[in-house]
Design an enzyme around this catalytic site. Structure first.
Site, short mmCIF file in Angstrom:
data_model
loop_
_atom_site.label_atom_id
_atom_site.label_comp_id
_atom_site.label_asym_id
_atom_site.label_seq_id
_atom_site.Cartn_x
_atom_site.Cartn_y
_atom_site.Cartn_z
N ASN A 193 0.83 -1.22 0.00
CA ASN A 193 0.00 0.00 0.00
C ASN A 193 0.86 1.26 0.00
O ASN A 193 0.51 2.25 -0.64
CB ASN A 193 -0.96 0.00 1.19
CG ASN A 193 -2.16 -0.88 0.91
OD1 ASN A 193 -3.07 -0.51 0.17
ND2 ASN A 193 -2.16 -2.08 1.48
N ARG A 196 0.71 -1.74 15.15
CA ARG A 196 0.69 -1.27 16.55
C ARG A 196 -0.55 -0.43 16.76
O ARG A 196 -0.93 0.35 15.87
CB ARG A 196 1.89 -0.38 16.84
CG ARG A 196 3.22 -1.05 16.67
CD ARG A 196 4.31 -0.15 17.18
NE ARG A 196 4.25 -0.04 18.61
CZ ARG A 196 4.63 -1.00 19.45
NH1 ARG A 196 5.11 -2.13 18.99
NH2 ARG A 196 4.54 -0.84 20.75
N HIS A 211 -8.25 -1.00 5.90
CA HIS A 211 -8.55 -2.27 6.56
C HIS A 211 -9.07 -3.26 5.53
O HIS A 211 -9.93 -2.91 4.71
CB HIS A 211 -9.60 -2.04 7.66
CG HIS A 211 -9.86 -3.27 8.45
ND1 HIS A 211 -8.99 -3.73 9.42
CD2 HIS A 211 -10.88 -4.16 8.41
CE1 HIS A 211 -9.47 -4.84 9.94
NE2 HIS A 211 -10.61 -5.13 9.34
N GLU A 252 -11.17 4.27 19.12
CA GLU A 252 -11.64 2.88 19.10
C GLU A 252 -11.14 2.21 17.82
O GLU A 252 -11.37 2.73 16.72
CB GLU A 252 -13.17 2.84 19.16
CG GLU A 252 -13.69 1.53 19.71
CD GLU A 252 -15.21 1.53 19.78
OE1 GLU A 252 -15.79 0.48 19.49
OE2 GLU A 252 -15.79 2.58 20.08
N LEU A 253 -10.51 1.07 17.97
CA LEU A 253 -9.85 0.40 16.85
C LEU A 253 -10.82 0.05 15.71
O LEU A 253 -11.89 -0.51 15.97
CB LEU A 253 -9.20 -0.88 17.39
CG LEU A 253 -8.19 -1.57 16.46
CD1 LEU A 253 -6.95 -0.70 16.29
CD2 LEU A 253 -7.82 -2.94 17.00
N ASP A 254 -10.43 0.35 14.49
CA ASP A 254 -11.21 -0.01 13.28
C ASP A 254 -12.65 0.48 13.35
O ASP A 254 -13.58 -0.19 12.89
CB ASP A 254 -11.20 -1.54 13.06
CG ASP A 254 -9.80 -2.07 12.78
OD1 ASP A 254 -8.97 -1.30 12.26
OD2 ASP A 254 -9.54 -3.24 13.09
N GLU A 280 -7.34 -2.38 -2.61
CA GLU A 280 -6.67 -1.45 -1.69
C GLU A 280 -5.79 -0.46 -2.43
O GLU A 280 -5.78 0.74 -2.15
CB GLU A 280 -5.82 -2.22 -0.68
CG GLU A 280 -6.63 -2.98 0.35
CD GLU A 280 -5.78 -3.54 1.48
OE1 GLU A 280 -6.33 -3.72 2.56
OE2 GLU A 280 -4.58 -3.82 1.28
C1 GAR Z 1 -3.14 -4.49 4.12
O1 GAR Z 1 -3.91 -5.48 3.47
C2 GAR Z 1 -3.96 -3.74 5.14
O2 GAR Z 1 -5.31 -3.63 4.79
C3 GAR Z 1 -3.79 -4.61 6.35
O3 GAR Z 1 -2.44 -4.98 6.32
C4 GAR Z 1 -2.05 -5.14 4.96
C5 GAR Z 1 -0.70 -4.48 4.76
O4 GAR Z 1 -0.19 -4.84 3.52
N1 GAR Z 1 -4.12 -3.91 7.55
C6 GAR Z 1 -4.71 -4.48 8.59
O5 GAR Z 1 -5.01 -5.66 8.65
C7 GAR Z 1 -5.01 -3.54 9.74
N2 GAR Z 1 -5.81 -4.17 10.72
P1 GAR Z 1 0.99 -4.02 2.88
O6 GAR Z 1 2.11 -3.95 3.93
O7 GAR Z 1 1.38 -4.83 1.68
O8 GAR Z 1 0.46 -2.65 2.51
#
Ligand code: GAR
Length: 203
Positions: free
Chosen positions: A14, A91, A109, A143-145, A174
């Site tokens: 991302n 984190r 997310h 609050e998370l998410d 994404e």
């Molecule tokens: C992504 O898919 C993001 O949505 C997820 O971690 C991945 C990171 O991928 N985030 C979560 O699960 C947050 N709870 P990347 O390092 O390849 O961008």
């Protein structure tokens, strides 16, 4: 041009999408800093390859979360950061940090919130037998998410999907949605009213 900090703990695909969008001019902004809590995060190599400054801070070296975050805040101030993008940053930020950057922290997310919150959204959606999951970009709140939702898009779960095959399709969404959300901010097109995020039409 907004100045963006991206927080990552892992591969940073991302981050790459945001870097590419800034380079292509589809985000009116620049990634000025990449922060990681993990030395081995591939995201750090991506940042270096793009000539972006990186900050790795080992959280274990600090007395508490706030002391760690003070150090992060000093770096954000030093780089005159306007917007923080959490991109696989594993984190949980303290209420102190979140309050300081109200409506200035975005999170991506890999599910349609409020379904499948937490750190294992892809595996959880598969284990639950869901037929549809997706991607949410939202403002981070204490609050998370749970913060106000900016953009969401569904991803169909197919018969025989594995975490890997589903992740691949989620990632594709994404990588399109996150730059789009950041550009909405860069153009000043978002207005937050309680839980609702209104998107002004482009002129
Ligand atoms: C992504 O898919 C993001 O949505 C997820 O971690 C991945 C990171 O991928 N985030 C979560 O699960 C947050 N709870 P990347 O390092 O390849 O961008």
């Amino acid at each position: 041009m907004i100045r963006i900090a991206v927080f990552c703990s892992g591969s940073g695909t991302n981050l790459q999408a945001l870097l590419d969008a800034c380079a292509a001019g589809t985000i009116d902004g620049t990634v000025a800093l990449v922060v990681s809590d993990r030395k081995d995060a591939y995201a750090l190599a991506r940042a270096e390859a793009a000539g972006v400054e990186t900050l790795y801070i080992d959280p274990r070296g600090f007395a508490g979360k706030e002391a760690y975050e003070e150090k992060v805040i000093a770096a954000l101030d030093g780089h005159r950061i306007d917007l923080i993008c959490l991109a696989g940053y594993m984190r949980v930020l303290s209420p102190f940090f979140i309050r300081r950057y109200k409506h200035k922290i975005l999170n991506i997310h890999p599910a349609l919130l409020p379904a499948f919150k937490g750190g294992h959204a892809i595996a959880d959606a598969l284990a639950f037998g869901a037929k549809v999951t997706g991607v949410t970009v939202h403002f981070a709140t204490e609050e998370l998410d749970n913060g106000p939702i900016i953009l969401q898009e569904a991803v169909i779960i197919k018969e025989g999907d594995t975490p890997e095959t589903l992740l691949e399709r989620v990632h594709a969404v994404e990588h399109r949605l996150y730059p789009q959300a950041v550009q909405l901010i860069a153009r000043g097109r978002l207005k937050v009213e309680g839980r609702k995020v209104h998107i002004a039409s482009s002129e």
